[in-house]
Write a protein that holds these residues in place. Structure first.
Motif, PDB file in Angstrom:
ATOM      1  N   ALA A  98     -27.092  -0.992 -21.239  1.00  0.00           N
ATOM      2  CA  ALA A  98     -28.476  -1.478 -21.250  1.00  0.00           C
ATOM      3  C   ALA A  98     -28.801  -2.230 -19.967  1.00  0.00           C
ATOM      4  CB  ALA A  98     -28.698  -2.378 -22.467  1.00  0.00           C
ATOM      5  N   ILE A  99     -27.840  -3.004 -19.472  1.00  0.00           N
ATOM      6  CA  ILE A  99     -28.060  -3.747 -18.226  1.00  0.00           C
ATOM      7  C   ILE A  99     -28.123  -2.802 -17.036  1.00  0.00           C
ATOM      8  CG2 ILE A  99     -27.030  -5.438 -16.661  1.00  0.00           C
ATOM      9  CD1 ILE A  99     -25.914  -6.846 -19.141  1.00  0.00           C
ATOM     10  N   ARG A 100     -27.264  -1.792 -17.025  1.00  0.00           N
ATOM     11  CA  ARG A 100     -27.266  -0.845 -15.911  1.00  0.00           C
ATOM     12  C   ARG A 100     -28.565  -0.055 -15.857  1.00  0.00           C
ATOM     13  NH1 ARG A 100     -23.196   4.218 -14.604  1.00  0.00           N
ATOM     14  NH2 ARG A 100     -23.798   4.427 -12.415  1.00  0.00           N
ATOM     15  N   ALA A 101     -29.184   0.158 -17.009  1.00  0.00           N
ATOM     16  CA  ALA A 101     -30.446   0.882 -17.045  1.00  0.00           C
ATOM     17  C   ALA A 101     -31.563   0.136 -16.330  1.00  0.00           C
ATOM     18  CB  ALA A 101     -30.849   1.143 -18.503  1.00  0.00           C
ATOM     19  N   GLU A 102     -31.325  -1.147 -16.017  1.00  0.00           N
ATOM     20  CA  GLU A 102     -32.330  -1.931 -15.299  1.00  0.00           C
ATOM     21  C   GLU A 102     -32.367  -1.586 -13.812  1.00  0.00           C
ATOM     22  OE1 GLU A 102     -31.356  -5.949 -16.087  1.00  0.00           O
ATOM     23  OE2 GLU A 102     -31.652  -5.797 -18.263  1.00  0.00           O
ATOM     24  N   GLY A 103     -31.423  -0.734 -13.350  1.00  0.00           N
ATOM     25  CA  GLY A 103     -31.472  -0.306 -11.957  1.00  0.00           C
ATOM     26  C   GLY A 103     -30.292  -0.723 -11.110  1.00  0.00           C
ATOM     27  N   TRP A 104     -29.269  -1.329 -11.700  1.00  0.00           N
ATOM     28  CA  TRP A 104     -28.096  -1.757 -10.938  1.00  0.00           C
ATOM     29  C   TRP A 104     -27.194  -0.560 -10.641  1.00  0.00           C
ATOM     30  CZ3 TRP A 104     -28.469  -6.447  -9.037  1.00  0.00           C
ATOM     31  CH2 TRP A 104     -29.239  -7.395  -9.715  1.00  0.00           C
ATOM     32  N   LYS A 105     -26.478  -0.625  -9.526  1.00  0.00           N
ATOM     33  CA  LYS A 105     -25.592   0.476  -9.170  1.00  0.00           C
ATOM     34  C   LYS A 105     -24.393   0.547 -10.094  1.00  0.00           C
ATOM     35  CE  LYS A 105     -23.038   2.653  -5.413  1.00  0.00           C
ATOM     36  NZ  LYS A 105     -22.706   2.665  -3.983  1.00  0.00           N
ATOM     37  N   TRP A 106     -23.841  -0.589 -10.458  1.00  0.00           N
ATOM     38  CA  TRP A 106     -22.682  -0.608 -11.335  1.00  0.00           C
ATOM     39  C   TRP A 106     -22.710  -1.853 -12.208  1.00  0.00           C
ATOM     40  CZ3 TRP A 106     -19.928  -5.019 -10.486  1.00  0.00           C
ATOM     41  CH2 TRP A 106     -20.005  -5.585  -9.202  1.00  0.00           C
TER      42      TRP A 106
END
Length: 537
Positions: A98-106
């Motif tokens: 869910a956190i990665r879906a915010e746009g972070w690479k990893w």
């Protein structure tokens, strides 16, 4: 073969396979972690993992919780540690996605990370959204109205609830604008990542904005082909030699077509040996000049320190000063101590203030006031301190200097906030636990718990040692020469302190009876009050 000694602690092959599967997909492969997974059979309900998963989800998955009907057990004990661990990682995976879906690479998720796991990474920070013209106009209007009302009300003789309520309303609206949400630049999020772990209270802890070295952008100049070695640290940095960077900086010819026209009066580059001789003379002259200016010398040293602490891959200094900072990642729970948190908060505050690029650091340091410069200097130097005792690294003189430094700082681990916890005491032998209680509270207090099982003994000893100022030998500034041979003498010396500190030595009801069921002999506690103590079974 690397982990064979650690896995040999258990002969449960099924558990060994579970642990191997767990560490194979985790970056945490320290020996203490492997041994803990192999030997852990139950988990307290107030453990971070149990709080994170929750008793309802654990029991729904088939887990059993053991409760104590006669003692306060803080929710009991989760009986299947392997199941609990699996549920933790299953939920962490969902939260991480869910956190990665915010746009972070990893996103890297784990129950806990070793101290210093972010070493070598640059960090980016969220910034408040820019106010629109309408929002700025509204903010100015609210501020003007608040200030006028506040001045008028300050001159009033009587209190007015309506005016106070209006001031509170205006203040809340101003605070809402000042505390508007902070966001990350999407372009920066695309190269950065997030560490997700569990805090001590079982809540999800998200540390965002870390850029790995391999993800750092590489900016090409487009004019000169410098190969793989060009633009290493800053991409477009030229180290100040923009006008003649061919031979001296990059090793490239000053003119690719030199000699093509066959003119004899071309100016050739100076021989390397002559350049070395001339720059050696300049170096010594600069050393001599720097020695005569203390302020610049301090700034130069601080510049070198900050480059290594905050700009890991920017060795843009002429000072050959190297800093070493141990991470001590093998120590479980170190990142959760109050000292580690204060260091991290101080480091983050400086990291936010420092310029993004190393090229602006020198001017930034010159612009600091003296107090801020000293504070930054102290922070960088403090990170190099190492007073760890390691059996394979004998360095008595360095440890003596650490004691000397501590005395100069008037440092004491008790004042720093260290207390003997249940976890610490659980790592000691029963004889060591009793010795600690004997030293701090006297032989009578130690006798009250000497019959207990180790886990209960550690819990009761931790309570007895509260506010006793007791420290284990490695934490004492000077080693106490009255060790185990004089335990009784120490106990006698501590009797007055124990009498004055009645709250610290007060025992549970089940310990407040006779010490021995076969003996009616009274035991004197807290200044002479005779109670019959019954040992708990």
């Amino acid at each position: 073969m690397l982990f064979l000694p650690d896995f040999s602690i258990s002969d449960d092959h099924a558990r060994q396979e579970q642990v191997w599967e767990r560490i194979s997909s985790s970056h945490t492969q320290e020996p203490y972690y492997i041994r803990r997974l192999l030997t852990e059979t139950t988990v307290r309900a107030d453990d971070r993992r149990a709080v994170y998963v929750g008793a309802e989800a654990y029991e729904a998955a088939g887990g059993v919780i053991l409760r104590d009907l006669f003692e306060q057990d803080s929710g009991g004990w989760f009986q299947d540690a392997a199941l609990l661990e699996q549920l933790v990682f299953d939920r962490l995976k969902v939260d991480a996605e869910a956190i990665r879906a915010e746009g972070w690479k990893w996103v890297d998720a784990a129950i806990s990370f070793p101290y210093g796991h972010t070493s070598g990474m640059r960090r980016i920070y969220a910034e408040a959204q820019e106010l629109s013209a309408e929002e700025i106009e509204r903010y100015d209007a609210l501020k003007a109205e608040y200030d006028k009302l506040d001045v008028d009300y300050a001159q009033a003789e009587d209190a007015d609830e309506a005016i106070e309520a209006k001031l509170d309303q205006l203040g809340a609206e101003l605070d809402a604008i000042d505390d508007r949400p902070q966001t990350y630049d999407p372009a920066q999020k695309a190269i950065a990542g997030v560490f997700v772990t569990l805090a001590a209270n079982g809540k999800l802890q998200v540390d965002a904005g870390f850029v790995r070295s391999e993800d750092e952008p590489r900016t090409e100049t487009g004019d000169v082909d410098v190969g793989e070695e060009g633009g290493a640290a800053g991409g477009t940095r030229s180290n100040g030699d923009d006008d003649g960077d061919g031979v001296v900086v990059n090793g490239e010819p000053v003119n690719d077509t030199s000699g093509a026209d066959g003119e004899d009066d071309d100016i050739k580059p100076l021989p390397d040996r002559l350049v070395f001789d001339l720059t050696a003379q300049r170096t010594l002259a600069l050393r001599n000049a720097l020695a005569g200016d203390v302020d610049i010398a301090i700034i130069a040293a601080l510049h070198a320190f900050v480059l290594q602490v905050f700009y890991r891959f920017a060795p843009d200094t002429c000072l050959e000063i190297s800093l070493k900072s141990g991470s001590f990642s093998q120590v479980d729970g170190l990142a959760e101590t109050s000292w580690a948190k204060e260091i991290a908060e101080r480091h983050e505050a400086w990291d936010r203030d420092l310029p993004d690029e190393a090229e602006g650091l020198w001017d930034f340091l010159f612009g600091l006031d003296e107090a801020s410069r000293k504070a930054l200097f102290a922070h960088c130097v403090s990170l190099t301190l190492n007073a760890v005792v390691e059996p394979w690294n004998r360095r008595p003189k360095a440890l003596e200097h650490a004691d000397m430094l501590g005395r100069s700082l008037q440092f004491d681990m008790v004042n720093a906030g260290w207390t003997p916890t249940v976890e610490f005491l659980g790592r000691l032998t029963k004889a060591r636990i009793l010795q600690a209680v004997r030293e701090a509270r006297g032989a009578d207090s130690a006798q009250l718990i000497d019959h207990m099982q180790k886990d209960i003994m550690a819990r009761e000893a931790a309570r007895l040692l509260e506010r006793s100022n007791w420290l284990p030998e490695p934490l004492r500034v000077e080693v106490d020469e009255v060790a185990t041979d004089s335990g009784d003498a120490i106990a006698g010396d501590m009797s007055d302190e124990a009498a004055l500190d009645g709250d610290a030595t007060e025992l549970p009801a089940y310990l407040a009876d006779d010490a021995d069921p076969s003996s009616d002999e009274p035991v004197t506690i807290d200044g002479g009050e005779a109670d019959h103590l019954q040992a708990a079974k």
